[in-house]
Design a protein around this motif. Structure first.
Motif, PDB file in Angstrom:
ATOM      1  N   ASN A  73     -16.391  40.232 -21.096  1.00 21.54           N
ATOM      2  CA  ASN A  73     -17.789  40.857 -21.753  1.00 21.54           C
ATOM      3  C   ASN A  73     -18.308  39.650 -21.623  1.00 21.54           C
ATOM      4  O   ASN A  73     -19.459  39.839 -22.100  1.00 21.54           O
ATOM      5  N   VAL A  74     -17.742  38.814 -22.585  1.00 19.22           N
ATOM      6  CA  VAL A  74     -18.992  37.383 -23.290  1.00 19.22           C
ATOM      7  C   VAL A  74     -19.442  36.622 -21.912  1.00 19.22           C
ATOM      8  O   VAL A  74     -21.015  36.356 -21.465  1.00 19.22           O
ATOM      9  N   LEU A  75     -18.452  35.984 -21.249  1.00 25.57           N
ATOM     10  CA  LEU A  75     -18.986  35.621 -19.211  1.00 25.57           C
ATOM     11  C   LEU A  75     -19.745  36.583 -18.847  1.00 25.57           C
ATOM     12  O   LEU A  75     -21.285  36.560 -18.174  1.00 25.57           O
ATOM     13  N   LEU A 133     -16.638  35.022 -12.208  1.00 29.19           N
ATOM     14  CA  LEU A 133     -18.102  35.074 -12.869  1.00 29.19           C
ATOM     15  C   LEU A 133     -17.910  33.492 -13.023  1.00 29.19           C
ATOM     16  O   LEU A 133     -19.234  33.012 -13.458  1.00 29.19           O
ATOM     17  N   LEU A 134     -17.011  32.894 -13.453  1.00 26.91           N
ATOM     18  CA  LEU A 134     -17.382  31.475 -13.522  1.00 26.91           C
ATOM     19  C   LEU A 134     -18.036  30.776 -12.221  1.00 26.91           C
ATOM     20  O   LEU A 134     -18.886  29.769 -13.003  1.00 26.91           O
ATOM     21  N   VAL A 139     -22.907  28.469  -9.620  1.00 18.93           N
ATOM     22  CA  VAL A 139     -23.868  28.563  -8.493  1.00 18.93           C
ATOM     23  C   VAL A 139     -24.770  29.037  -8.871  1.00 18.93           C
ATOM     24  O   VAL A 139     -26.145  28.218  -8.893  1.00 18.93           O
ATOM     25  N   LEU A 140     -25.345  29.695 -10.072  1.00 19.49           N
ATOM     26  CA  LEU A 140     -26.293  30.067 -10.705  1.00 19.49           C
ATOM     27  C   LEU A 140     -27.397  28.800 -11.494  1.00 19.49           C
ATOM     28  O   LEU A 140     -27.817  28.439 -11.697  1.00 19.49           O
ATOM     29  N   MET A 141     -26.260  28.308 -11.638  1.00 18.99           N
ATOM     30  CA  MET A 141     -26.524  26.725 -12.602  1.00 18.99           C
ATOM     31  C   MET A 141     -26.862  25.406 -11.918  1.00 18.99           C
ATOM     32  O   MET A 141     -28.212  24.794 -11.613  1.00 18.99           O
ATOM     33  N   TRP A 142     -26.418  25.800 -10.473  1.00 21.39           N
ATOM     34  CA  TRP A 142     -27.258  25.053  -9.415  1.00 21.39           C
ATOM     35  C   TRP A 142     -28.126  25.324  -9.084  1.00 21.39           C
ATOM     36  O   TRP A 142     -28.731  24.235  -8.906  1.00 21.39           O
TER      37      TRP A 142
END
Length: 160
Positions: A73-75, A133-134, A139-142
């Motif tokens: 849920n947090v991720l 999700l990790l 990928v989103l951070m990159w």
């Protein structure tokens, strides 16, 4: 360590999580952080503020399946909040991970058969989803980093 309901539901971390859920979900601090702190900083802060729920489920309740569900849920909240063009901020108003986690934790501690069965049945799927999700988070951070570099270079060229 004692695991009776009175101890678990009276634990200082449980009371902290109740207050966090109230502020983050009911008063919409979680989505507001995403709006006020752009670039993923608000979502990162929201994720950090959810760490007590992960700690509580793993070390106080001592349940790996519950910890996997809470972590998922947090991720999911962090990754969804990172979606671009304010889509993530809008989703944050509806995806209330703090409330979801409190319902899971409270139901699990109280021995709610549906909650316990749900958490245990979804444990392996939660573990796989956490890994996915990790990877998506990386990928989103990159992509955000690449976009930032592109904008920076464009600004430098425009100002010359």
């Amino acid at each position: 360590m004692r695991k009776d309901k009175k101890y678990l539901l009276g634990h200082p971390l449980y009371r902290f999580m109740q207050r966090s859920e109230k502020w983050m979900d009911r008063y919409f601090v979680d989505p507001l952080l995403g709006l006020l702190l752009p670039g993923g900083w608000g979502d990162a802060l929201s994720g950090l503020l959810a760490l007590p729920a992960i700690y509580y489920s793993l070390w106080v309740v001592r349940s790996v399946p519950l910890t996997l569900a809470v972590t998922l849920n947090v991720l999911a909240d962090v990754v969804l909040g990172l979606l671009p063009f304010m889509a993530g901020d809008v989703i944050d108003f509806f995806f209330r991970s703090y409330g979801r986690n409190m319902r899971l934790i409270t139901g699990y501690v109280n021995g709610d058969k549906q909650v316990v069965a749900h958490v245990r049945r979804k444990a392996a799927l939660s573990a796989v989803a956490i890994v996915v999700l990790l990877a998506l988070l990386v990928v989103l951070m990159w992509l955000a980093w690449q976009l930032g570099q592109w904008v920076w270079q464009w600004l430098q060229q425009a100002l010359q």
